[in-house]
Design a protein around this motif. Sequence first.
Motif, short mmCIF file in Angstrom:
data_model
loop_
_atom_site.label_atom_id
_atom_site.label_comp_id
_atom_site.label_asym_id
_atom_site.label_seq_id
_atom_site.Cartn_x
_atom_site.Cartn_y
_atom_site.Cartn_z
N ASP A 258 37.29 50.14 28.26
CA ASP A 258 38.41 49.68 27.46
C ASP A 258 37.86 48.88 26.27
O ASP A 258 36.69 48.50 26.26
CB ASP A 258 39.33 48.78 28.29
CG ASP A 258 40.30 49.59 29.16
OD1 ASP A 258 40.16 50.82 29.23
OD2 ASP A 258 41.19 48.97 29.77
N HIS B 251 38.45 45.88 25.38
CA HIS B 251 38.42 44.41 25.56
C HIS B 251 37.60 44.10 26.80
O HIS B 251 38.10 43.56 27.77
CB HIS B 251 39.84 43.85 25.68
CG HIS B 251 40.78 44.84 26.32
ND1 HIS B 251 41.68 45.58 25.63
CD2 HIS B 251 40.87 45.26 27.60
CE1 HIS B 251 42.31 46.40 26.45
NE2 HIS B 251 41.83 46.22 27.66
N HIS C 221 36.75 42.44 31.99
CA HIS C 221 37.86 43.12 31.33
C HIS C 221 39.02 42.13 31.21
O HIS C 221 39.28 41.37 32.14
CB HIS C 221 38.29 44.33 32.17
CG HIS C 221 39.58 44.96 31.75
ND1 HIS C 221 40.79 44.68 32.37
CD2 HIS C 221 39.85 45.85 30.77
CE1 HIS C 221 41.75 45.39 31.77
NE2 HIS C 221 41.21 46.11 30.81
N VAL C 222 39.69 42.15 30.06
CA VAL C 222 40.86 41.29 29.89
C VAL C 222 42.07 42.02 30.47
O VAL C 222 42.50 43.03 29.92
CB VAL C 222 41.13 40.97 28.41
CG1 VAL C 222 42.25 39.94 28.29
CG2 VAL C 222 39.88 40.46 27.72
MN MN Z 1 42.54 47.31 29.47
#
Ligand code: MN
Length: 574
Positions: free
Chosen positions: A228, A230, A363-364
């Motif tokens: 992803d 972020h 991961h955020v």
């Molecule tokens: Mn995500």
Amino acid sequence: PSSQRPKWNVQHDQLVKEADQREGKQYIPNEKKKARINLTYQKISNKGISASKRSQKKLEQMTANYERYPSGVRLKGPGARGEGVSVPESRKDDEEEGFEQHSFNRVASDMISVHRTLQDHRNSRCKIKKYPQDLPTSSVIICFHNEAWSTLLRTVHSVINRTPPQLLKEIILVDDASDRDELRTKLEDYVTKLKVVRIIRLSKREGLIRARLTGAEHAKGQVLTFLDAHCECSKGWLVPLLAKIAENRSNVVMPVIDEISDQNFYYHAVPEPFHRGIFRWRLEFGWKPVPQYEMERRKDETEGIRTPVMAGGLFSIDKSYFNEIGTYDTGMDIWGGENLEISFRVWMCGGAIEMLPCSRVGHVFRPRFPYSFPARPGGDLDVVSRNLMRVADVWMDEYSKHFYNIRFDLKRKKHDDVSERLALRKKLQCKSFKWYLENIIPELEVPDTNFVAAGQVRNPSSDKCLDTLGKKDDAPLGLYECHGQGGNQYFVLTSKGELKSEDNCLDYNGYDLYLRECDGLQQNQKWEYKKTALYQPRHDVCIDRGSSNAEYAKVRACDGRLAQVWEFSRTEDM
Ligand code: MN
Ligand code: UD2
């Protein structure tokens, strides 16, 4: 070590230096960092091995512990070592806007260097674990739609700074039709200087499934690694993934996913023993503790954890294997369901999914979606439901009825034509969903369809329904306006007398009325449907909606009042 630094990093240093000078930051030479790197190398024990073996061992360990920062980067600024940051009062206004646009604290992210350091949270055994030297190369594919600049670039730099260059073929950024200025105009300039990064722009919004596929089509590495936009990769993250694929190309692998706080960007390492990915019958992804049988199968704590379902965003897969097993279902739009689809497919068609404890990526996790979900023209279905129906219709055989029981709102909807995916399943000679349930996730309880009543449980005098309110495992029983969509309002009364929502049972212990883990029918979870009342014999009470605006249901002595009348929306067995 500095002589081994690849060219793109040198250019990169220059870039950072310029940027820092533009922003008026002080350019700090990098002595401390060098000292740290030396230290890492010196820790390697050389005792008792021949010179060539020694250098080989050194190389191996350097690979699994690789970490380099461009010179001039400040290693001590806000957020260093994965700490959280607090936003000064003067920037509180921007903070709100940041949350609005990204569903995380963009201002906090902007305060933190795109090169910030992280602590090494790996189990100490991971640091000395040996990996083969001739690993395949990987392309790292990151797709994004209107991602925040600083989180996107921190993702990119965390890959570059913590991946041995010889293993990193390229980073491919796939822009899924973002419309933010800086992403459209400044990104090329920034990343061309990094040399390893390429950008692919999609002309219209495709969603993450087709965006990732476009990235995959352009990828030149032997392995595809998806992230992803972020994320932050921790030290040593990629080598275990590649090594497991090198063992067998049908191994699909994911890191342990640590949590970066959406509030202050604190890097929270999830503790051992880890949880693994599972699904619930409404086709929702979840985390559950690793069952005993899997703990016992593993010989030591660095070994992979077999995972029935992956979260979806962070994984590596051999490129030729990815193509062979049918990449993704391109009929899926925007977001959702693709992780279940690929997980079922990998397991049922001969592969395996493992989460590797020596690989950690942060991961955020965002509390809500910061983007729109444009539905197909003419469709009467929301995007995610449509994706999930495709999963159920292609992969779940007779078990799809359990999904549609919970999502009975979908039963009347038009099903997509999934014949192509069914043909793929046939061509690959994949096993049945029954096999998957019995062998890959035997602990998952298959819903009892031998029930007395099922559906939404409605109190006619208030038009309120029993509702989990989205909470699971140990939550009070809620009430909410009836919506007819199943899900949180779908309950079954089993022939044994359990009143269940998914895998939870309604429990009254004389004190509170909660949804709890089923206890195999000790009597606090036994209910009878008597005329229109839900009656618990043990405490001689009935479920009562309380006052007309009560948020939670309660119990009272049974007296047949309107607040104790409950109707199941359907009682037929489906
Ligand atoms: Mn995500
Ligand atoms: C999780 C996964 C995500 C995906 C999703 C199920 C993790 C940590 N995350 O949700 O990767 O598998 O479950 O579908 O496992 N994006 C686009 N176009 C879009 C929408 C999103 O490019 O139309 C990008 C987005 O910018 C991000 C990535 O796709 O980089 C994943 O989206 P997300 O972060 O909103 O998904 P997440 O983490 O909630």
